[in-house]
Scaffold this motif. Structure first.
Motif, mmCIF file in Angstrom:
data_model
loop_
_atom_site.group_PDB
_atom_site.id
_atom_site.type_symbol
_atom_site.label_atom_id
_atom_site.label_comp_id
_atom_site.label_asym_id
_atom_site.label_seq_id
_atom_site.Cartn_x
_atom_site.Cartn_y
_atom_site.Cartn_z
ATOM 1 N N TRP A 115 -32.299 -50.191 -28.681
ATOM 2 C CA TRP A 115 -32.947 -49.374 -27.641
ATOM 3 C C TRP A 115 -33.286 -50.207 -26.412
ATOM 4 O O TRP A 115 -32.991 -49.831 -25.280
ATOM 5 N N PHE A 116 -33.899 -51.382 -26.645
ATOM 6 C CA PHE A 116 -34.382 -52.196 -25.526
ATOM 7 C C PHE A 116 -33.318 -53.122 -24.932
ATOM 8 O O PHE A 116 -33.604 -53.847 -23.979
ATOM 9 N N THR A 117 -32.121 -53.122 -25.512
ATOM 10 C CA THR A 117 -31.025 -53.898 -24.912
ATOM 11 C C THR A 117 -29.904 -52.948 -24.479
ATOM 12 O O THR A 117 -29.785 -52.620 -23.313
ATOM 13 N N VAL A 118 -29.141 -52.469 -25.432
ATOM 14 C CA VAL A 118 -27.952 -51.657 -25.116
ATOM 15 C C VAL A 118 -28.319 -50.381 -24.368
ATOM 16 O O VAL A 118 -27.595 -49.935 -23.490
ATOM 17 N N GLU A 119 -29.468 -49.776 -24.688
ATOM 18 C CA GLU A 119 -29.840 -48.536 -24.002
ATOM 19 C C GLU A 119 -30.647 -48.758 -22.723
ATOM 20 O O GLU A 119 -30.428 -48.056 -21.738
#
Ligand SMILES: [Fe+2]
Length: 328
Positions: free
Chosen positions: A199-203
């Motif tokens: 969530w906090f990287t790819v998204e």
């Protein structure tokens, strides 16, 4: 925000009884028609083409045009570079929605990633595991035309404008695959942590370029509201630190109030590898690109195979370096 619903196994019917799409019977029929493609799809087949309607193409155009205005100032350089290539050779245009089959072939040429059509409902474990095989589970339907700037679930506008450009970048593709490999065989508790890291990287990840913040997360890059928000003063930006990022609570129904920044993709990869090394699991794995399979490294023969591959690469590197250093 809807991205994590795919990850947390919450269905569209359960959560969105007031959404425009759920209230519109013809839209529900259309969704089922496109979902059936995913249900019937078998690995190795070409992804069936969808004849998108004028309304669906208009929704795509509405988002595409607005995002393109923000990309030069808000998107990371990798996204900007690949997006231009997608317009040149990947079939991206504001006028019509690209076909997943064409985009999947583009990705295969760039990084070996491929798309697989999905109806929308997947567990975190299944979704993340597919990344280990350089496969991205991708929706094919379009959000309801009444709300072009919002979708209660991930749709192909999100996948194509947000995820695809990043997965066509070699370094980011490597990160995504390593994240997938790291989830194989871990506990449910750790799957939740990896889903949060996703969530906090790819998204919704931010990175630094010449001291300035830029967006590399697909959730930001596919929503003009999120993209404008992510670099605004409304957001608290914290340094990416996997042990703390993995347990950070997040909002999936509003603009993001907290985001994490990496110094670079190398920095992100290094920190993630250090974190993965602390996760307990009963075996280690490696990916074999020749057979597109995952090997479990639990016996000497498997280790020898990895070692042999590394030795071949090192020999090639030494050979090339010697040739470059040789006076002509
Ligand atoms: Fe996503």
């Amino acid at each position: 925000m809807w991205f994590i619903r795919r990850i947390l196994k919450v269905s569209w019917k359960d959560k969105n009884t007031n959404d425009e799409g759920f209230a519109d019977k013809s839209y529900r029929v259309r969704r089922k028609e496109i979902a059936d493609i995913a249900f019937e799809y078998k690995h190795g087949q070409s992804i069936p083409r969808v004849q998108y309607t004028d309304e669906e193409n208009a929704t795509w155009q509405h988002v595409y045009v607005r995002l393109k205005e923000l990309f030069p100032t808000h998107a990371c350089k990798e996204h900007i570079r690949v997006f231009a290539t997608l317009e040149e050779e990947g079939g991206f245009t504001e006028h019509q929605i690209p076909q997943l089959e064409d985009v999947s072939n583009f990705l295969k040429r760039k990084t070996g990633f491929q798309l697989r059509p999905v109806a929308g409902l997947l567990s975190a474990r299944d979704f993340l595991a597919s990344l280990a095989f350089r496969t991205f589970q991708c929706t094919q339907y379009v959000r309801h035309g009444a709300k072009p700037d919002h979708s209660p679930e991930p749709d192909c506008i999100h996948e194509l404008l947000g995820h695809v450009p990043m997965l066509a970048d070699p370094k980011f593709a490597q990160f995504a695959q390593e994240l997938g490999l790291a989830t194989l065989g871990v506990s449910d508790e750790d799957i939740e942590k990896f889903a949060t890291l996703f969530w906090f990287t790819v998204e919704f990840g931010l990175c630094k370029e010449n001291g300035q913040l830029k967006a590399y997360g697909a959730g930001s890059l596919s929503s003009y509201g999120e993209l404008a928000n992510c670099l605004s003063d409304n957001v608290t930006v914290k340094p990416f630190d996997p042990p703390t990022t993995a347990v950070q609570e997040y909002k999936d129904d509003d603009l993001q109030p907290i985001l994490f920044v990496v110094e670079s993709f190398d920095d992100m990869m290094t920190k993630m590898r250090q974190y993965v090394a602390t996760i307990e699991r009963s075996y280690d794995v490696s990916y074999d690109p020749y057979t597109q399979s995952v090997n479990i490294l639990d016996h000497n023969a498997a280790l020898e195979g990895v070692s042999r591959g590394l030795q071949n690469d090192v020999d090639t590197l030494i050979h090339v370096m010697n040739r470059f250093n040789k006076p002509v």
